[in-house]
Design a protein around this motif. Structure first.
Motif, short mmCIF file in Angstrom:
data_model
loop_
_atom_site.label_atom_id
_atom_site.label_comp_id
_atom_site.label_asym_id
_atom_site.label_seq_id
_atom_site.Cartn_x
_atom_site.Cartn_y
_atom_site.Cartn_z
N ARG A 1 0.73 -1.19 0.10
CA ARG A 1 -0.06 0.13 0.03
C ARG A 1 1.09 1.08 -0.14
O ARG A 1 2.02 1.40 0.44
CB ARG A 1 -0.87 -0.15 1.06
N GLY A 2 0.33 2.33 -0.59
CA GLY A 2 0.94 3.54 -0.75
C GLY A 2 -0.08 4.59 -0.64
O GLY A 2 -1.30 4.41 -0.75
N ARG A 3 0.42 5.84 -0.39
CA ARG A 3 -0.35 6.81 -0.29
C ARG A 3 -0.17 7.96 -1.44
O ARG A 3 0.63 8.29 -2.01
CB ARG A 3 -0.12 7.78 1.13
N ALA A 4 -1.79 8.18 -2.07
CA ALA A 4 -1.40 9.31 -2.97
C ALA A 4 -2.51 10.49 -2.64
O ALA A 4 -3.68 10.32 -2.67
CB ALA A 4 -1.95 8.80 -4.32
N VAL B 1 -5.45 6.20 0.32
CA VAL B 1 -4.28 4.86 0.36
C VAL B 1 -4.84 4.00 -0.83
O VAL B 1 -5.96 3.46 -0.70
CB VAL B 1 -4.59 4.35 1.69
N LEU B 2 -3.88 3.69 -1.48
CA LEU B 2 -4.02 2.81 -2.88
C LEU B 2 -3.04 1.66 -2.75
O LEU B 2 -1.92 1.39 -1.95
CB LEU B 2 -3.33 3.56 -4.00
N TYR B 3 -3.74 0.14 -3.15
CA TYR B 3 -3.10 -1.17 -3.16
C TYR B 3 -2.91 -1.34 -4.46
O TYR B 3 -3.40 -1.31 -5.43
CB TYR B 3 -4.14 -2.05 -2.49
N GLU B 4 -1.50 -2.05 -4.51
CA GLU B 4 -1.33 -2.85 -5.60
C GLU B 4 -0.48 -3.88 -5.78
O GLU B 4 -0.11 -4.13 -4.41
CB GLU B 4 -0.43 -1.52 -6.57
N TRP B 5 -0.20 -4.78 -6.56
CA TRP B 5 0.70 -5.92 -6.54
C TRP B 5 2.28 -5.49 -6.11
O TRP B 5 2.63 -4.64 -6.43
CB TRP B 5 0.79 -6.62 -7.85
N THR B 6 2.57 -6.41 -5.44
CA THR B 6 4.09 -6.61 -5.22
C THR B 6 4.60 -7.32 -6.45
O THR B 6 3.76 -7.74 -7.04
CB THR B 6 4.59 -7.14 -3.81
N GLU B 7 6.07 -7.62 -6.50
CA GLU B 7 6.55 -8.35 -7.43
C GLU B 7 6.06 -9.95 -7.31
O GLU B 7 5.72 -10.61 -8.28
CB GLU B 7 8.18 -8.18 -7.40
N ALA B 8 5.91 -10.32 -6.10
CA ALA B 8 5.44 -11.62 -5.67
C ALA B 8 4.02 -11.70 -5.97
O ALA B 8 3.60 -12.81 -6.88
CB ALA B 8 5.58 -11.92 -4.30
N GLY B 9 3.16 -10.70 -5.90
CA GLY B 9 1.84 -10.88 -6.28
C GLY B 9 1.50 -10.73 -7.88
O GLY B 9 0.74 -11.61 -8.29
#
Length: 335
Positions: free
Chosen positions: A300-303, A307-315
């Protein structure tokens, strides 16, 4: 930019309202622009745009009226009446406000929308409100009502998510995310409602309504000093509620609902967007995200305040191993 001054009492008494008429007007604007902002909207246009164009070709005055009412910077007021907000009303009830407009008032409002003199034969027509109501009735019956139950679920999910956002981050957070790039809490009781160069307006003493619609459009309206409305595109938009395909093996591994959240995160999304897109409850989406975060499959990160969620490399690797379910990207529409 256009901004409104909002007192604490007005803000405390504000509410979210669903409006079949606003949904229909937003759909009319999408048909008029003939431009899609996402795959679901493209598919919807493909189904209905030919019949809409045929309908206007058969009534040239209606076509001229629609072009005039959807002005370059302002909608004619009788196209976008402000909802009453006391309860959810039917389309037939709401369209009565369009029909109640006097012919002379309709011409005056068209002049504002056009930004100049109203051309003939519109200027001499005595049935403009009836004609506009007829066009809206056609859009409702042919393109909105058949899927109103689905759209309503998306709208309800958006309202639920934003209500939860209010409890977590207050009005400033909720209003900043209402229509990114258009609405923004400026502080000191000021709310930016659009990017147009309009004079400030005080809404103190009136009722403030927030009206979500599924097409990617929005506008503001008011009725005297009594009611003010901000119509905004909801987080779910007119997306395909089935969403990307969940690979069978991934569903077996994570559970279908949790996998459905994961496969959507190839691009960053907020919790409220996931709620509206999946149709799952806020609590369920939150639990799925926590598990995915703990497993290192999303980050998760902030814009701004979001708060936004996205894949990690593993995901990304896990989803790609099952076949990438994401749809082809769609070019965003300007405006």
């Amino acid at each position: 930019m256009g901004w409104w001054r909002i007192g604490t009492d007005t803000l405390a008494g504000s509410s979210f309202v669903l409006s079949p008429l606003a949904e229909t007007v937003a759909s009319l604007k999408t048909l008029h622009a003939a431009a899609a902002s996402h795959p679901g909207e493209r598919a919807w246009l493909g189904r209905h745009l030919p019949a809409y164009r045929e309908r206007l070709a058969a009534e040239p005055l209606d076509a001229l009226l629609v072009r005039a009412a959807i002005g370059p910077t302002w909608n004619a007021d009788f196209l976008t009446p402000t909802p009453l907000g006391d309860r959810e009303r039917s389309f037939e009830e709401e369209v009565g406000a369009v029909l109640a407009t006097g012919p002379a008032d309709a011409v005056d409002q068209l002049a504002v929308a056009i930004g100049g003199p109203v051309p003939e034969p519109l200027r001499s027509a005595r049935d403009l409100p009836e004609r506009l109501a007829g066009v809206l009735g056609w859009v409702w019956r042919e393109t909105v009502r058949p899927e109103w139950a689905r759209r309503r679920r998306i709208l309800e999910a958006d309202v639920l998510a934003r209500t939860a956002m209010l409890s977590r981050g207050g009005w400033a957070a909720a209003l900043d995310e209402l229509s990114p790039g258009r609405t923004r809490w400026l502080g000191d009781g000021r709310l930016q409602v659009n990017t147009r160069d309009y004079p400030p307006r005080s809404v103190d003493g009136g009722r403030l309504l927030f009206v979500p619609v599924t097409p990617a459009t929005g506008w503001v309206s008011w009725e005297g000093t009594e009611r003010y409305a901000i119509v905004y595109p909801c987080a779910g938009v007119l997306a395909d509620t089935a969403g990307p395909r969940v690979p069978e093996a991934l569903g077996a591994l994570l559970g279908t609902a949790r996998a459905g959240v994961l496969v959507r995160l190839g691009t960053p999304l907020s919790t409220s967007q996931l709620v509206a897109l999946t149709g799952q409850g806020l609590g369920s989406v939150g639990r799925h995200l926590k598990v995915l975060l703990d497993a290192g499959l999303v980050r998760r990160g902030r814009a701004g305040r979001s708060v936004l969620y996205e894949w990690t490399e593993a995901g990304a690797v896990l989803v790609a191993a099952q076949g990438d379910p994401r749809p082809a990207p769609v070019r965003a529409r300007k405006g």
